[in-house]
Write a protein that holds these residues in place. Structure first.
Motif, mmCIF file in Angstrom:
data_model
loop_
_atom_site.group_PDB
_atom_site.id
_atom_site.type_symbol
_atom_site.label_atom_id
_atom_site.label_comp_id
_atom_site.label_asym_id
_atom_site.label_seq_id
_atom_site.Cartn_x
_atom_site.Cartn_y
_atom_site.Cartn_z
ATOM 1 N N ILE A 86 0.836 -1.421 -0.035
ATOM 2 C CA ILE A 86 -0.041 -0.065 0.185
ATOM 3 C C ILE A 86 0.861 1.141 0.020
ATOM 4 O O ILE A 86 1.747 1.190 0.582
ATOM 5 C CB ILE A 86 -0.880 -0.115 1.187
ATOM 6 C CG1 ILE A 86 -1.906 -1.031 1.329
ATOM 7 C CG2 ILE A 86 -1.538 1.421 1.303
ATOM 8 C CD1 ILE A 86 -2.727 -1.372 2.689
ATOM 9 N N LEU A 87 0.476 2.052 -0.864
ATOM 10 C CA LEU A 87 1.123 3.507 -0.867
ATOM 11 C C LEU A 87 0.349 4.468 -0.584
ATOM 12 O O LEU A 87 -0.708 4.767 -1.573
ATOM 13 C CB LEU A 87 1.971 3.785 -2.305
ATOM 14 C CG LEU A 87 2.718 5.143 -2.281
ATOM 15 C CD1 LEU A 87 3.618 5.459 -1.283
ATOM 16 C CD2 LEU A 87 3.209 5.149 -4.058
ATOM 17 N N VAL A 88 0.153 5.426 0.278
ATOM 18 C CA VAL A 88 -0.823 6.442 0.456
ATOM 19 C C VAL A 88 0.032 7.921 0.234
ATOM 20 O O VAL A 88 1.003 8.195 0.925
ATOM 21 C CB VAL A 88 -1.302 6.358 1.761
ATOM 22 C CG1 VAL A 88 -2.394 7.867 1.820
ATOM 23 C CG2 VAL A 88 -2.247 5.202 2.089
ATOM 24 N N GLN A 89 -0.070 8.468 -0.815
ATOM 25 C CA GLN A 89 0.800 9.633 -1.256
ATOM 26 C C GLN A 89 -0.205 10.915 -0.948
ATOM 27 O O GLN A 89 -1.157 11.483 -1.607
ATOM 28 C CB GLN A 89 0.947 9.800 -2.598
ATOM 29 C CG GLN A 89 1.558 8.243 -3.197
ATOM 30 C CD GLN A 89 2.449 8.474 -4.277
ATOM 31 O OE1 GLN A 89 3.487 8.993 -4.134
ATOM 32 N NE2 GLN A 89 2.218 8.141 -5.565
ATOM 33 N N ASN A 90 0.345 11.392 0.298
ATOM 34 C CA ASN A 90 -0.505 12.434 0.885
ATOM 35 C C ASN A 90 0.296 14.003 1.248
ATOM 36 O O ASN A 90 -0.558 14.914 1.558
ATOM 37 C CB ASN A 90 -1.117 11.769 2.474
ATOM 38 C CG ASN A 90 -1.506 12.639 3.171
ATOM 39 O OD1 ASN A 90 -2.685 13.090 3.251
ATOM 40 N ND2 ASN A 90 -0.673 12.984 4.353
ATOM 41 N N ALA A 91 1.528 13.665 1.443
ATOM 42 C CA ALA A 91 2.396 14.815 1.672
ATOM 43 C C ALA A 91 2.245 15.873 1.113
ATOM 44 O O ALA A 91 2.097 16.191 -0.178
ATOM 45 C CB ALA A 91 3.676 14.521 2.037
ATOM 46 N N TYR A 92 2.019 17.187 1.702
ATOM 47 C CA TYR A 92 1.913 18.420 1.098
ATOM 48 C C TYR A 92 2.176 19.672 1.958
ATOM 49 O O TYR A 92 1.584 19.583 3.423
ATOM 50 C CB TYR A 92 0.534 18.703 0.246
ATOM 51 C CG TYR A 92 0.326 19.875 -0.493
ATOM 52 C CD1 TYR A 92 1.289 20.391 -1.450
ATOM 53 C CD2 TYR A 92 -0.448 20.958 0.040
ATOM 54 C CE1 TYR A 92 1.265 21.517 -2.039
ATOM 55 C CE2 TYR A 92 -0.560 22.260 -0.520
ATOM 56 C CZ TYR A 92 0.359 22.563 -1.467
ATOM 57 O OH TYR A 92 0.274 23.613 -1.949
#
Ligand code: NAD
Length: 311
Positions: A86-92
């Motif tokens: 699982i990859l959750v791409q959330n950073a901002y």
């Protein structure tokens, strides 16, 4: 048994806010989590908090805007947990992103697009081969084909991987003087669709989430700074469910999309926004009039210099 037992994940920006909620939810459901974040103290603390509750978590300091971070984080997840599912791409972080096309400086445009969109491309570039290499967890490998189900030949690869890209309601609708954020979050939706087409045959689903206003630790600070709950209440009244969101609302959607039950859902953008984006805007300001007249001293986050007023 937890729904993510035996599964390994990466959550970027997982120290605080929505990412923190997602990391905790995956760990609560039995998954291992690598938190990748620029905030070293908060990232280490969230990983420690998860471990203290019996979960499996590691922290890697890293800026996802840096091209090397994606490679490092995938290698770290595989070396720590033995696999990646699982990859959750959330950073901002939204510094220097305000303005129209006339106002925005080229340097800020490039930095913003790199963080909002480029980092997600890099994350998938390294995560997808690692997911393929890991293969589906045997307990999740195939759905049951029973009853009315019909297919021919060998079942295709299923549940090999999940990618969740964090978009926003700003990716679905425009707001004034927010070129970088709105264009970037819309691009996240296009990128998600493209990845869904490319990686579906591998058994990897790719979906985007479009959160409405989610009050995180940082959001709480912002509303405290406003120092007047009238503005926040007005904000809530714009939501059909009459509340704004919390990180757990997004974590619930992420948990479902990453689960075995969601193996037939890919390339979608799911608005998790209390119905805000399906509401007709035309009468909204008129509806607010009585509240504003009754609360003439109310302040909003625009009063703190954040956001961009249109008038
Ligand atoms: N909170 C909201 O109302 C809302 C609404 C719509 C979309 N979103 C999206 O959800 C995501 C998370 O937002 P949030 O409100 O939880 O933010 P947040 O500021 O509360 O948390 C973001 C986390 O990401 C980390 N981070 C920032 N830049 C980073 C970088 N370059 N590399 C690694 N880590 C980095 C921060 O240190 C922090 O821990 C963002 O993509 C945001 O655009 C948030």
């Amino acid at each position: 048994m937890g729904r993510f037992d035996g599964r390994a994940s990466i959550v970027t920006g997982g120290a605080l806010g929505i990412g923190g909620g997602c990391a905790r939810r995956i760990a609560d459901d039995g998954g291992s989590v690598l938190i990748v974040d620029v905030n070293e103290s908060a990232g280490a603390a969230t990983a420690e908090e998860i471990r203290a509750k019996g979960g499996k978590a590691e922290f890697m300091p890293g800026n996802v805007a840096d091209q090397l971070t994606a490679k490092d984080m995938v290698e770290k997840a595989v070396s720590s947990f033995g696999r990646l599912d699982i990859l959750v791409q959330n950073a901002y972080s939204g510094e220097d992103n305000a303005g129209s096309a006339v106002e925005v400086e080229p340097e800020n445009w490039h930095c913003g697009m790199n963080l909002l969109v480029g980092a997600l491309y890099m994350g998938a570039k390294y995560a997808v081969p690692a997911m393929e290499e890991s293969g589906a967890d045997p307990q999740f490998a195939q759905p049951e084909w029973t009853g009315a189900g019909r297919r021919h030949g060998e079942p295709p690869a299923q549940n090999v991987g999940r990618i969740i890209n964090m978009s926003s309601v700003h990716g679905l609708h425009a707001a004034p003087r927010s070129l970088i954020y709105n264009a970037g979050k819309a691009a996240v939706i296009g990128l998600t669709r493209q990845m869904a087409i490319d990686f579906g045959p591998l058994g990897i689903t790719v979906n985007a989430i479009a959160p409405g206003h989610i009050v995180t630790e940082r959001g709480n600070e912002m509303w405290n700074e406003v120092g007047n709950d009238g503005g926040f209440r007005l904000f809530e009244l714009h939501y059909p469910v009459r509340r704004t969101g919390i990180p757990e609302d997004i974590a619930s959607a992420v948990g479902f999309l990453c689960s075995n039950e969601a193996s037939f859902i890919t390339g979608q953008v799911i608005a998790v926004d209390g119905g805000m984006t399906v509401q007709l805007q035309e009468n909204l300001v008129m509806d607010s009039k009585d509240y504003i007249v009754a609360n003439p001293d109310l302040k909003t986050h625009f009063d703190t210099g954040r956001g961009s007023s249109r008038f």
